[in-house]
Design a protein around this motif. Sequence first.
Motif, PDB file in Angstrom:
ATOM      1  N   MET A   1       0.821  -1.284   0.109  1.00  0.00           N
ATOM      2  CA  MET A   1      -0.214   0.479  -0.436  1.00  0.00           C
ATOM      3  C   MET A   1       0.787   1.318  -0.100  1.00  0.00           C
ATOM      4  N   GLU A   2       1.066   2.067  -1.260  1.00  0.00           N
ATOM      5  CA  GLU A   2       1.318   3.750  -0.897  1.00  0.00           C
ATOM      6  C   GLU A   2       0.945   4.655   0.375  1.00  0.00           C
ATOM      7  N   THR A   3       2.003   5.275   0.911  1.00  0.00           N
ATOM      8  CA  THR A   3       2.313   6.049   1.714  1.00  0.00           C
ATOM      9  C   THR A   3       0.339   6.830   1.260  1.00  0.00           C
ATOM     10  N   GLN A   4       0.104   7.588   2.496  1.00  0.00           N
ATOM     11  CA  GLN A   4      -1.062   8.285   2.215  1.00  0.00           C
ATOM     12  C   GLN A   4      -0.846   9.319   2.539  1.00  0.00           C
ATOM     13  N   GLY A   5      -1.475  10.785   2.089  1.00  0.00           N
ATOM     14  CA  GLY A   5      -0.582  12.408   3.046  1.00  0.00           C
ATOM     15  C   GLY A   5      -2.028  12.370   3.529  1.00  0.00           C
ATOM     16  N   TYR A   6      -2.487  13.277   4.762  1.00  0.00           N
ATOM     17  CA  TYR A   6      -3.394  13.993   4.827  1.00  0.00           C
ATOM     18  C   TYR A   6      -2.944  15.436   4.547  1.00  0.00           C
ATOM     19  N   ILE A   7      -4.597  16.281   4.385  1.00  0.00           N
ATOM     20  CA  ILE A   7      -4.097  17.849   4.165  1.00  0.00           C
ATOM     21  C   ILE A   7      -6.237  17.886   4.745  1.00  0.00           C
ATOM     22  N   PHE A   8      -5.318  18.490   5.919  1.00  0.00           N
ATOM     23  CA  PHE A   8      -7.021  19.074   7.148  1.00  0.00           C
ATOM     24  C   PHE A   8      -7.118  20.315   7.104  1.00  0.00           C
ATOM     25  N   ASP A   9      -8.383  20.746   7.479  1.00  0.00           N
ATOM     26  CA  ASP A   9      -8.702  21.946   7.416  1.00  0.00           C
ATOM     27  C   ASP A   9      -8.599  22.652   8.590  1.00  0.00           C
ATOM     28  N   TYR A  10      -8.415  23.195   9.336  1.00  0.00           N
ATOM     29  CA  TYR A  10      -8.869  24.159  10.396  1.00  0.00           C
ATOM     30  C   TYR A  10     -10.048  24.747  10.624  1.00  0.00           C
ATOM     31  N   GLY A  11     -10.196  25.697  10.028  1.00  0.00           N
ATOM     32  CA  GLY A  11     -11.355  26.240  11.538  1.00  0.00           C
ATOM     33  C   GLY A  11     -12.905  25.381  11.458  1.00  0.00           C
TER      34      GLY A  11
END
Length: 249
Positions: free
Chosen positions: A1-11
């Motif tokens: 499985m390929e490494t997954q990255g996360y993008i998070f919103d803040y507010g």
Amino acid sequence: METQGYIFDYGGTLDTDGCHWGKMIWHAYKRQNIPIKEDMFRKAYVHAERMLGKHPIIQSDYTFLKTLKTKIRIEFEYLLQKRILTSSDISSTSLQSAVVTDLYHHVQKVTAKSRNILLNLKERHPMVLVSNFYGNMSVVLHEFGLDDIFDDVVESAIVKVRKPDPAIFQIGINKLKMEPKNVIVVGDSYTKDILPAHEIGCKTVWLKGEGWTEEQYPNCVADKIITHLKQLTDRPLGNNNKNNNKQAQ
């Protein structure tokens, strides 16, 4: 499985666990017995948000506490100007302080929980923050102990691109140095987070809390719907775990 990255919103995501900020403030008004109706509050809230969006009132060194005080002050000024509240009815300064204290304590608790969740994910996944904010995001992250979490921060006031423009998410993807299909975007706004991220090929997790409106999305494109941020670690979204429009329990 390929490494997954996360993008998070803040507010609305990391600081309220899915509750829209308008609703957050309205609940604080009610708890502090501010004598107005919700429709009048909504006008004050929209007025303040538009003013802060048009004018560089929030400075780069503002803490979240100072930012919050500024928002509430502008709302109260509007309510007093429109005679929805009067100085003879209330001590506006003391009520403003009560609302700010109420909200700030709540945000402290929520961001502390968010930090633990993010640290858990950080052990396995690179993470970037993508947020519509005023230019003081680094100060706010430090204030809540989140400044050591993210590999990079993409802030609208800095990059001059705002959600829902997908370009701001593309900047986040570039920071992760991954293909969009290997990036999971987590946010509370269906129109500002989920739709644009889906458009450029990211996986999406919609943190569906108490919204500003009751609008429904029958053709929801989110790969996963959660109601609390903790569900990210309870049931992580994997490459082979696509549950379109399925709400986590």
